[in-house]
Scaffold this motif. Structure first.
Motif, PDB file in Angstrom:
ATOM      1  N   TRP A 175       0.843  -1.189   0.000  1.00  0.00           N
ATOM      2  CA  TRP A 175       0.000   0.000   0.000  1.00  0.00           C
ATOM      3  C   TRP A 175       0.879   1.239   0.000  1.00  0.00           C
ATOM      4  O   TRP A 175       2.075   1.173   0.252  1.00  0.00           O
ATOM      5  CB  TRP A 175      -0.963  -0.006   1.186  1.00  0.00           C
ATOM      6  CG  TRP A 175      -0.342  -0.088   2.545  1.00  0.00           C
ATOM      7  CD1 TRP A 175       0.144   0.950   3.300  1.00  0.00           C
ATOM      8  CD2 TRP A 175      -0.157  -1.266   3.339  1.00  0.00           C
ATOM      9  NE1 TRP A 175       0.620   0.487   4.501  1.00  0.00           N
ATOM     10  CE2 TRP A 175       0.433  -0.872   4.558  1.00  0.00           C
ATOM     11  CE3 TRP A 175      -0.443  -2.630   3.148  1.00  0.00           C
ATOM     12  CZ2 TRP A 175       0.762  -1.772   5.564  1.00  0.00           C
ATOM     13  CZ3 TRP A 175      -0.126  -3.534   4.149  1.00  0.00           C
ATOM     14  CH2 TRP A 175       0.472  -3.098   5.348  1.00  0.00           C
ATOM     15  N   GLN A 220      -2.825   3.884  -3.043  1.00  0.00           N
ATOM     16  CA  GLN A 220      -3.568   2.730  -2.530  1.00  0.00           C
ATOM     17  C   GLN A 220      -3.524   2.842  -1.008  1.00  0.00           C
ATOM     18  O   GLN A 220      -2.502   2.591  -0.378  1.00  0.00           O
ATOM     19  CB  GLN A 220      -2.932   1.422  -3.006  1.00  0.00           C
ATOM     20  CG  GLN A 220      -3.541   0.164  -2.403  1.00  0.00           C
ATOM     21  CD  GLN A 220      -4.998  -0.012  -2.766  1.00  0.00           C
ATOM     22  OE1 GLN A 220      -5.420   0.318  -3.875  1.00  0.00           O
ATOM     23  NE2 GLN A 220      -5.778  -0.526  -1.829  1.00  0.00           N
ATOM     24  N   THR A 223      -5.238   1.276   1.368  1.00  0.00           N
ATOM     25  CA  THR A 223      -5.474   0.072   2.174  1.00  0.00           C
ATOM     26  C   THR A 223      -4.668  -1.090   1.591  1.00  0.00           C
ATOM     27  O   THR A 223      -4.243  -1.028   0.427  1.00  0.00           O
ATOM     28  CB  THR A 223      -6.967  -0.304   2.181  1.00  0.00           C
ATOM     29  OG1 THR A 223      -7.415  -0.432   0.819  1.00  0.00           O
ATOM     30  CG2 THR A 223      -7.804   0.739   2.903  1.00  0.00           C
ATOM     31  N   TYR A 250      -3.310  -4.122  -0.386  1.00  0.00           N
ATOM     32  CA  TYR A 250      -3.684  -4.713  -1.671  1.00  0.00           C
ATOM     33  C   TYR A 250      -2.759  -5.895  -1.917  1.00  0.00           C
ATOM     34  O   TYR A 250      -1.545  -5.786  -1.768  1.00  0.00           O
ATOM     35  CB  TYR A 250      -3.527  -3.674  -2.788  1.00  0.00           C
ATOM     36  CG  TYR A 250      -4.120  -4.079  -4.113  1.00  0.00           C
ATOM     37  CD1 TYR A 250      -5.410  -3.696  -4.471  1.00  0.00           C
ATOM     38  CD2 TYR A 250      -3.386  -4.844  -5.024  1.00  0.00           C
ATOM     39  CE1 TYR A 250      -5.962  -4.053  -5.697  1.00  0.00           C
ATOM     40  CE2 TYR A 250      -3.924  -5.207  -6.244  1.00  0.00           C
ATOM     41  CZ  TYR A 250      -5.208  -4.817  -6.572  1.00  0.00           C
ATOM     42  OH  TYR A 250      -5.746  -5.176  -7.779  1.00  0.00           O
ATOM     43  N   GLY A 258      -1.597   2.700   5.301  1.00  0.00           N
ATOM     44  CA  GLY A 258      -2.544   1.645   4.914  1.00  0.00           C
ATOM     45  C   GLY A 258      -3.787   1.570   5.768  1.00  0.00           C
ATOM     46  O   GLY A 258      -4.406   0.509   5.885  1.00  0.00           O
ATOM     47  N   ILE A 259      -4.190   2.714   6.357  1.00  0.00           N
ATOM     48  CA  ILE A 259      -5.339   2.706   7.274  1.00  0.00           C
ATOM     49  C   ILE A 259      -6.618   3.207   6.611  1.00  0.00           C
ATOM     50  O   ILE A 259      -7.636   3.394   7.279  1.00  0.00           O
ATOM     51  CB  ILE A 259      -5.034   3.540   8.536  1.00  0.00           C
ATOM     52  CG1 ILE A 259      -4.606   4.961   8.163  1.00  0.00           C
ATOM     53  CG2 ILE A 259      -3.941   2.855   9.361  1.00  0.00           C
ATOM     54  CD1 ILE A 259      -4.326   5.872   9.351  1.00  0.00           C
ATOM     55  N   GLY A 260      -6.578   3.436   5.298  1.00  0.00           N
ATOM     56  CA  GLY A 260      -7.789   3.803   4.571  1.00  0.00           C
ATOM     57  C   GLY A 260      -8.107   5.283   4.570  1.00  0.00           C
ATOM     58  O   GLY A 260      -9.139   5.699   4.037  1.00  0.00           O
ATOM     59  N   VAL A 307      -4.003  -2.295  11.340  1.00  0.00           N
ATOM     60  CA  VAL A 307      -4.267  -2.409   9.910  1.00  0.00           C
ATOM     61  C   VAL A 307      -5.054  -3.694   9.660  1.00  0.00           C
ATOM     62  O   VAL A 307      -4.663  -4.770  10.119  1.00  0.00           O
ATOM     63  CB  VAL A 307      -2.948  -2.435   9.100  1.00  0.00           C
ATOM     64  CG1 VAL A 307      -3.235  -2.602   7.610  1.00  0.00           C
ATOM     65  CG2 VAL A 307      -2.150  -1.169   9.354  1.00  0.00           C
ATOM     66  N   THR A 308      -6.160  -3.574   8.942  1.00  0.00           N
ATOM     67  CA  THR A 308      -6.995  -4.740   8.651  1.00  0.00           C
ATOM     68  C   THR A 308      -6.405  -5.524   7.484  1.00  0.00           C
ATOM     69  O   THR A 308      -6.274  -5.000   6.373  1.00  0.00           O
ATOM     70  CB  THR A 308      -8.429  -4.312   8.302  1.00  0.00           C
ATOM     71  OG1 THR A 308      -8.940  -3.509   9.368  1.00  0.00           O
ATOM     72  CG2 THR A 308      -9.319  -5.526   8.108  1.00  0.00           C
TER      73      THR A 308
END
Length: 470
Positions: free
Chosen positions: A77, A104, A106, A108, A433-435, A446-447
């Motif tokens: 990400w 990006q 989140t 990927y 990467g936390i949206g 982080v999901t």
């Protein structure tokens, strides 16, 4: 009533009380062979043997359980236009319906055929490696203006090479025994890379303007489209860890010695001067005779952890990284840092921030920037502990602790013993990467669809290695 092929159908009371049912009546004069061809014989009672054979022939359906083999996964990400994420369609859409994706925000999934065991993030590029004995062991993607991910021949002009690679592409290493040697680790700096093997030592590629690749500096050398991959020499012992700073390199041997080369203007080579060095040279200072078990660097500050759990530092101290032992802004020899944090297990260096992890699984941070304890704490000369509850520790989950700590240029990442990833710091181009695009002042989970094994942090992107849940 009707007939078909001499068979009469008569409406009578049917099966199961159906008033409209139809019984089948056969004419009395049908020959026996016609009967055998027209109708199946009555089924005989099934024996236990018949039932067992039928059961053995039945396909077995089994739910995925504990014996299922978990698959390796790579997630990326952050900023994509450099090519560092390795997803070409983000930069050049492969269908008319897709649009370019600059960021990006989140995780990927990056599809890789081989199991990736090590990843490293440079300044706009990525290296991936596998411990396979196949010919291809290392892949590179992203910026390549200084051949930091090797030479990748152009498809249009075979005499030229690409200065930017959009997907993970093989990097051939000059190995003596390519079908036996394994790659253990990769590391990336601003524009150079190191590759560590199990039996053939260390290889370097990319910019060598300050000797960071461990070879003689050549005035006017053109690094673009270079096919040179250098094998480093001069170590008294087997190298077991490599670490790239911005324009310098560190090496740790099996005996616990530390070697360095490259740019030394901030003292980051730790050799007692501020000059550049092109040959890997052993460090002295406070680590002389002390077995080192872990090295960390990324910007121009360096940290080392000893087998006894003590921590040492050298290099840039403009942001209070080494303020516990000096008022100077540069330190050119390793100094023992007298922190009271328990036995240190790991350390991590960013550009202006540092972190360490003790054997109890507690994280301590210091330096200048977003440290992870809220917007009010922006600088600290001594390590501050981040509350364990921010990583999931509680009365209901008393066993949770941090197992690994990592730093990018301005961000942190921590992996718990349950394989969960927490990030915080500057969210440059969505690198957390936390949206979302805001900076993160506390650790945030982080999901990810998998158990995180390791993570590599760069300037504006991150790469995570994980295992699928099933």
């Amino acid at each position: 009533q009707g007939s078909l092929l001499g068979v009469s159908l008569t409406s009578q009371r049917g099966f199961l009380g159906d008033p409209n049912g139809t019984f089948l009546h056969l004419p009395k004069k049908i020959p026996s062979e016609g009967l055998s061809r027209s109708l199946a014989k009555a089924a005989r009672p099934k024996t236990i043997r018949d039932l067992k054979e039928a059961d053995d022939a039945t396909p077995i359906f089994q739910y995925v359980g504990g014996q299922a083999k978990r698959k390796s996964r790579v997630f990326v990400w952050g900023f994509s236009y450099s090519g560092a994420l390795g997803i070409p369609s983000f930069v050049v859409p492969d269908t008319g319906r897709k649009t370019r994706r600059r960021i990006q925000a989140t995780p990927y999934r990056l599809e890789m055929e081989e199991k990736i065991s090590s990843a490293a993030c440079g300044y706009g590029f990525t290296l991936l490696s596998s411990r396979t004995t196949d010919i291809t062991k290392v892949w590179g993607t992203g910026l390549n203006k200084d051949s930091q991910i090797g030479f990748h021949r152009s498809r249009k002009d075979r005499s030229k090479g690409y200065e930017c690679v959009l997907e993970p592409s093989p990097i051939p290493l000059p190995l003596d025994k390519p079908q036996e040697t394994r790659v253990l680790q990769v590391s990336c700096g601003r524009a150079h890379s190191l590759v560590l093997t199990n039996t053939e030592g260390v290889f370097s590629m990319g910019n060598n303007a300050y000797g960071q690749c461990g070879r003689k500096v050549i005035d006017g050398e053109v690094y673009s489209e270079s096919q040179l991959i250098h094998k480093l020499r001069g170590f008294e012992d087997e190298v077991v860890q490599v670490a790239c700073g911005q324009d310098h390199s560190l090496f740790r041997t099996k005996k616990g010695d530390v070697y360095s080369c490259g740019w030394g203007a901030d003292g980051q080579t730790g050799l007692g001067h501020y000059n550049s060095v092109s040959t890997p040279t052993k460090l002295r200072g406070d680590i002389a005779g002390v077995p080192i078990v872990h090295l960390a660097t990324y910007g121009d500050c360096c940290l080392a952890v000893s087998a006894d759990g003590e921590i040492f530092g050298w290099g840039n101290s403009e942001y209070l990284q080494l303020a516990s032992v000096t008022d100077l802004t540069q330190v050119n020899v390793p100094r023992h840092l007298p922190f009271r944090v328990g036995k240190v297990k790991e350390a991590a260096c960013g550009g202006t921030v540092n972190a360490l992890l003790n054997e109890e699984g507690h994280v301590f941070v210091w330096g200048y920037g977003i440290l992870g304890k809220g917007p009010k704490l922006m600088e600290a000369a001594l390590p501050e502990m981040i509350p364990p509850s921010l990583f999931g520790f509680s009365d209901l989950n008393p066993d949770i602790c941090v197992a690994k700590i990592r730093c990018g240029l301005n961000q942190f990442a921590a992996i718990t013993n349950r394989g969960e990833l927490f990030v915080w710091g500057k969210n440059t181009r969505g690198c957390l990467g936390i949206g979302r695009m805001e900076d993160q002042y506390f650790p945030w989970r982080v999901t990810l669809p998998g158990e995180v094994v390791d993570v590599a942090c760069g300037v504006d992107h991150m790469v995570t290695l994980a295992r699928s849940f099933i």
